[in-house]
Design an enzyme around this catalytic site. Structure first.
Site, mmCIF file in Angstrom:
data_model
loop_
_atom_site.group_PDB
_atom_site.id
_atom_site.type_symbol
_atom_site.label_atom_id
_atom_site.label_comp_id
_atom_site.label_asym_id
_atom_site.label_seq_id
_atom_site.Cartn_x
_atom_site.Cartn_y
_atom_site.Cartn_z
ATOM 1 N N ARG A 103 0.822 -1.236 0.000
ATOM 2 C CA ARG A 103 0.000 0.000 0.000
ATOM 3 C C ARG A 103 0.846 1.272 0.000
ATOM 4 N NH1 ARG A 103 -3.412 -2.854 3.834
ATOM 5 N NH2 ARG A 103 -5.141 -3.754 2.675
ATOM 6 N N LYS A 155 2.592 11.322 -11.459
ATOM 7 C CA LYS A 155 1.703 10.447 -12.234
ATOM 8 C C LYS A 155 2.428 9.126 -12.454
ATOM 9 C CE LYS A 155 -1.126 13.632 -14.961
ATOM 10 N NZ LYS A 155 -1.410 14.116 -16.327
ATOM 11 N N ASN A 191 -1.003 19.752 -21.637
ATOM 12 C CA ASN A 191 -1.447 18.983 -22.809
ATOM 13 C C ASN A 191 -1.329 19.778 -24.108
ATOM 14 O OD1 ASN A 191 -2.105 16.762 -21.253
ATOM 15 N ND2 ASN A 191 -4.132 17.604 -20.772
ATOM 16 N N GLU A 233 9.029 18.792 -25.461
ATOM 17 C CA GLU A 233 8.349 19.147 -24.202
ATOM 18 C C GLU A 233 8.908 20.455 -23.634
ATOM 19 O OE1 GLU A 233 5.722 17.476 -23.493
ATOM 20 O OE2 GLU A 233 6.077 15.658 -24.669
ATOM 21 N N ARG A 247 -2.983 22.114 -14.672
ATOM 22 C CA ARG A 247 -2.139 20.999 -15.145
ATOM 23 C C ARG A 247 -2.514 20.580 -16.555
ATOM 24 N NH1 ARG A 247 0.460 16.102 -11.531
ATOM 25 N NH2 ARG A 247 1.656 15.191 -13.234
ATOM 26 N N GLU A 274 -4.842 17.690 -11.798
ATOM 27 C CA GLU A 274 -5.282 18.039 -13.150
ATOM 28 C C GLU A 274 -6.744 18.468 -13.206
ATOM 29 O OE1 GLU A 274 -3.690 15.255 -15.956
ATOM 30 O OE2 GLU A 274 -4.507 16.347 -17.643
ATOM 31 N N HIS A 283 -0.535 18.135 -27.392
ATOM 32 C CA HIS A 283 -0.744 16.695 -27.240
ATOM 33 C C HIS A 283 -2.111 16.231 -27.737
ATOM 34 C CE1 HIS A 283 2.866 17.177 -24.913
ATOM 35 N NE2 HIS A 283 2.949 15.887 -24.672
ATOM 36 N N LYS A 324 7.407 22.850 -14.592
ATOM 37 C CA LYS A 324 6.537 21.698 -14.302
ATOM 38 C C LYS A 324 6.173 21.673 -12.829
ATOM 39 C CE LYS A 324 4.678 17.499 -14.978
ATOM 40 N NZ LYS A 324 4.719 16.184 -15.552
ATOM 41 N N HIS A 366 6.709 10.010 -30.556
ATOM 42 C CA HIS A 366 5.806 10.850 -29.770
ATOM 43 C C HIS A 366 6.226 12.320 -29.885
ATOM 44 C CE1 HIS A 366 3.086 11.962 -26.559
ATOM 45 N NE2 HIS A 366 4.081 12.546 -25.924
ATOM 46 N N HIS A 396 -1.611 13.642 -30.316
ATOM 47 C CA HIS A 396 -1.987 12.245 -30.111
ATOM 48 C C HIS A 396 -2.830 11.737 -31.269
ATOM 49 C CE1 HIS A 396 -4.494 8.970 -28.269
ATOM 50 N NE2 HIS A 396 -3.278 8.523 -28.129
HETATM 51 P P1 NAD Z 1 11.532 5.355 -22.331
HETATM 52 O O1 NAD Z 1 11.536 5.261 -20.868
HETATM 53 O O2 NAD Z 1 11.041 4.177 -23.092
HETATM 54 O O3 NAD Z 1 13.021 5.681 -22.817
HETATM 55 C C1 NAD Z 1 13.279 5.748 -24.210
HETATM 56 C C2 NAD Z 1 14.411 4.794 -24.626
HETATM 57 O O4 NAD Z 1 15.651 5.362 -24.203
HETATM 58 C C3 NAD Z 1 14.349 3.421 -23.997
HETATM 59 O O5 NAD Z 1 14.698 2.490 -24.987
HETATM 60 C C4 NAD Z 1 15.422 3.452 -22.909
HETATM 61 O O6 NAD Z 1 15.985 2.199 -22.670
HETATM 62 C C5 NAD Z 1 16.434 4.397 -23.506
HETATM 63 N N1 NAD Z 1 17.231 5.153 -22.557
HETATM 64 C C6 NAD Z 1 16.798 5.760 -21.429
HETATM 65 N N2 NAD Z 1 17.781 6.489 -20.897
HETATM 66 C C7 NAD Z 1 18.864 6.331 -21.674
HETATM 67 C C8 NAD Z 1 20.178 6.854 -21.659
HETATM 68 N N3 NAD Z 1 20.556 7.742 -20.748
HETATM 69 N N4 NAD Z 1 21.038 6.465 -22.625
HETATM 70 C C9 NAD Z 1 20.626 5.601 -23.599
HETATM 71 N N5 NAD Z 1 19.385 5.108 -23.695
HETATM 72 C C10 NAD Z 1 18.520 5.465 -22.738
HETATM 73 O O7 NAD Z 1 10.709 6.606 -22.871
HETATM 74 P P2 NAD Z 1 10.643 8.157 -22.469
HETATM 75 O O8 NAD Z 1 10.545 8.875 -23.748
HETATM 76 O O9 NAD Z 1 11.675 8.533 -21.498
HETATM 77 O O10 NAD Z 1 9.242 8.236 -21.712
HETATM 78 C C11 NAD Z 1 8.010 7.985 -22.374
HETATM 79 C C12 NAD Z 1 7.017 7.504 -21.348
HETATM 80 O O11 NAD Z 1 6.856 8.518 -20.363
HETATM 81 C C13 NAD Z 1 5.643 7.203 -21.888
HETATM 82 O O12 NAD Z 1 5.225 5.957 -21.397
HETATM 83 C C14 NAD Z 1 4.767 8.303 -21.321
HETATM 84 O O13 NAD Z 1 3.452 7.879 -21.101
HETATM 85 C C15 NAD Z 1 5.476 8.612 -20.035
HETATM 86 N N6 NAD Z 1 5.247 9.961 -19.520
HETATM 87 C C16 NAD Z 1 4.861 10.084 -18.226
HETATM 88 C C17 NAD Z 1 4.637 11.334 -17.691
HETATM 89 C C18 NAD Z 1 4.231 11.464 -16.252
HETATM 90 O O14 NAD Z 1 3.910 12.587 -15.826
HETATM 91 N N7 NAD Z 1 4.268 10.411 -15.471
HETATM 92 C C19 NAD Z 1 4.807 12.482 -18.486
HETATM 93 C C20 NAD Z 1 5.232 12.316 -19.784
HETATM 94 C C21 NAD Z 1 5.439 11.050 -20.305
HETATM 95 N N1 GLY Z 2 2.763 15.183 -18.655
HETATM 96 C C1 GLY Z 2 1.541 15.743 -18.207
HETATM 97 C C2 GLY Z 2 1.403 15.815 -16.714
HETATM 98 O O1 GLY Z 2 2.277 15.457 -15.981
HETATM 99 O O2 GLY Z 2 0.389 16.226 -16.257
#
Ligand code: NAD
Ligand code: GLY
Length: 371
Positions: free
Chosen positions: A132, A154, A256, A196, A252, A248, A259, A238, A276, A263
């Site tokens: 939990r 998130k 978007n 971003e 917040r 949100e 996006h 942020k 993306h 999207h």
């Molecule tokens: P990811 O985590 O898949 O990383 C992209 C690629 O880069 C992967 O193949 C990873 O192995 C590689 N990688 C990571 N760090 C590296 C480094 N330093 N050197 C070499 N390779 C490296 O993708 P991302 O673009 O970081 O994140 C996308 C995800 O984030 C999506 O799932 C999206 O929904 C999520 N997201 C979440 C929030 C939130 O607020 N929680 C906000 C925006 C996006």
């Molecule tokens: N990436 C959008 C949020 O964190 O709300």
């Protein structure tokens, strides 16, 4: 031979959320401080690092060494890299490994999300749900995770019905961003994070757009001072948005920008065709043009954003888009209200507003203008 790690002064940004406030520490070479930060967020002695296979190979050892030096027992759990693995099956297998550690974990066990946004989202959801709720730290390694995903709490996994449909708001106890990790990041991933950063400039701080524009070469060279400053400025934006509206309900949603149409474009082109970041770039261009045609955003400000996106190697043109399909996807977006499209439109340099009266014709015209 690998270059030695360069170091910068550590910058701190605080996310103000009352008794759940936390610090984001940013700098070059700060991964070596992970053990110290872990000691600030738990009294326990077990730290479980979660990383995808790629990041585990690159930075897993540095992370566990730092934790061990600070007196922690460090475990490393890995999963296969990629969005397609951000699902309940990966969540379940990480949970199985976590819950079979000996001696069994207790509520002081620390989860460390080491990696991009996929890792942060899934490890955060493990932290939110195991026993939990366990303390956790974000240790992002992509620019997108540095400036966006690691801040704000998130956490989620995807479901076949859609992205991020299963998750929780669960703030970390801290975020540690080593910008040196960006040196191994593929350039397309760096561009995704830059999209971003441009978004943050448009929604909150037009001077950030100038700062990016003046530093394109050092950014792509991952200059440690420039990247520390870039990440700190974006994290501050942020953090302020999250502090204003954690769940949100209002501001917040401004995050978007780009996006909603983005999207739609990403899905209508077939996932995987555009990254993306590329889709968000096109989405920002299209949404800015909707705002220009409404007379709420200056044409020269829109043109300036487009020029910057181009300089960063992000797309501003695309032909062959099916506007009907993009619109249909936008209506089914989980952020739409009862099929009514809600869109964030720029209203001036560094300001935006949320509109729920955008019509199909406006979007179709903006999409046609991308061709
Ligand atoms: P990811 O985590 O898949 O990383 C992209 C690629 O880069 C992967 O193949 C990873 O192995 C590689 N990688 C990571 N760090 C590296 C480094 N330093 N050197 C070499 N390779 C490296 O993708 P991302 O673009 O970081 O994140 C996308 C995800 O984030 C999506 O799932 C999206 O929904 C999520 N997201 C979440 C929030 C939130 O607020 N929680 C906000 C925006 C996006
Ligand atoms: N990436 C959008 C949020 O964190 O709300």
């Amino acid at each position: 031979m690998a270059c030695p790690t360069r170091r910068t002064k550590i910058r701190t940004v605080t996310v103000h959320l009352g008794d759940r406030s936390y610090h984001v520490r940013i700098g070059a070479g700060v991964l070596s401080k992970l053990g110290d930060m872990a000691g600030e967020v738990t009294d326990g002695r077990l730290a479980v690092v979660v990383a995808d296979g790629t990041v585990a190979d690159l930075y897993g050892r540095a992370a566990t060494d730092s934790l061990t030096s600070a007196g922690f027992r460090a475990e490393l759990l890995t999963f296969p890299a990629g969005e397609r693995n951000k699902n309940l099956a990966t969540f379940s297998s990480l949970m199985d490994e976590l819950l079979s550690l000996e001696p069994p974990i207790d509520r002081s066990a620390l989860i460390v999300a080491l990696g991009g946004g996929v890792t942060g989202d899934i490890a955060g959801f493990v932290a939110a749900t195991a026993l939990r709720g366990l303390p956790w730290l974000q240790c992002p390694t992509t620019l997108l995770a540095d400036v966006d995903a690691s801040v704000g709490g998130k956490t989620a996994v995807d479901h076949p019905a859609g992205k991020n449909l299963i998750g929780a708001f669960y703030q970390p106890g801290g975020v540690l961003i080593d910008v040196e990790a960006l040196r191994t990041l593929p350039v397309e991933e760096l561009r995704g994070g830059l999209a971003e950063c441009v978004k943050h400039g448009v929604i909150r701080d037009a001077s950030l757009l100038d700062a990016i524009d003046s530093n394109v070469e050092p950014i792509f060279a991952c200059d440690p001072e420039v990247m520390t400053d870039l990440v700190a400025r974006n994290v501050a934006i942020k953090a302020a948005v999250v502090a204003e509206d954690e769940r949100e309900a209002g501001a917040r949603a401004h995050l978007n920008f780009g996006h909603t149409v983005g999207h739609g474009i990403e899905a209508a082109s077939g996932f995987g065709t555009l990254s993306h970041g590329q889709a968000v770039s096109l989405g920002m261009v299209a949404e800015s043009r909707v705002a220009v045609e409404r007379g709420i955003f200056d044409r020269t400000d829109a043109a300036r954003v487009e020029r910057l996106l181009e300089r960063l190697g992000l797309p501003v043109q695309l032909t062959g888009l099916d506007a009907d399909e993009v619109w249909r996807i936008m209506q089914h977006d989980k952020k739409a209200l009862g099929g009514r499209v809600r869109m964030v439109l720029p209203t001036g340099p560094g300001t935006v507003d949320l509109y729920d009266d955008v019509k199909y014709d406006e979007v179709a015209a903006a999409l046609a203008s991308l061709g």
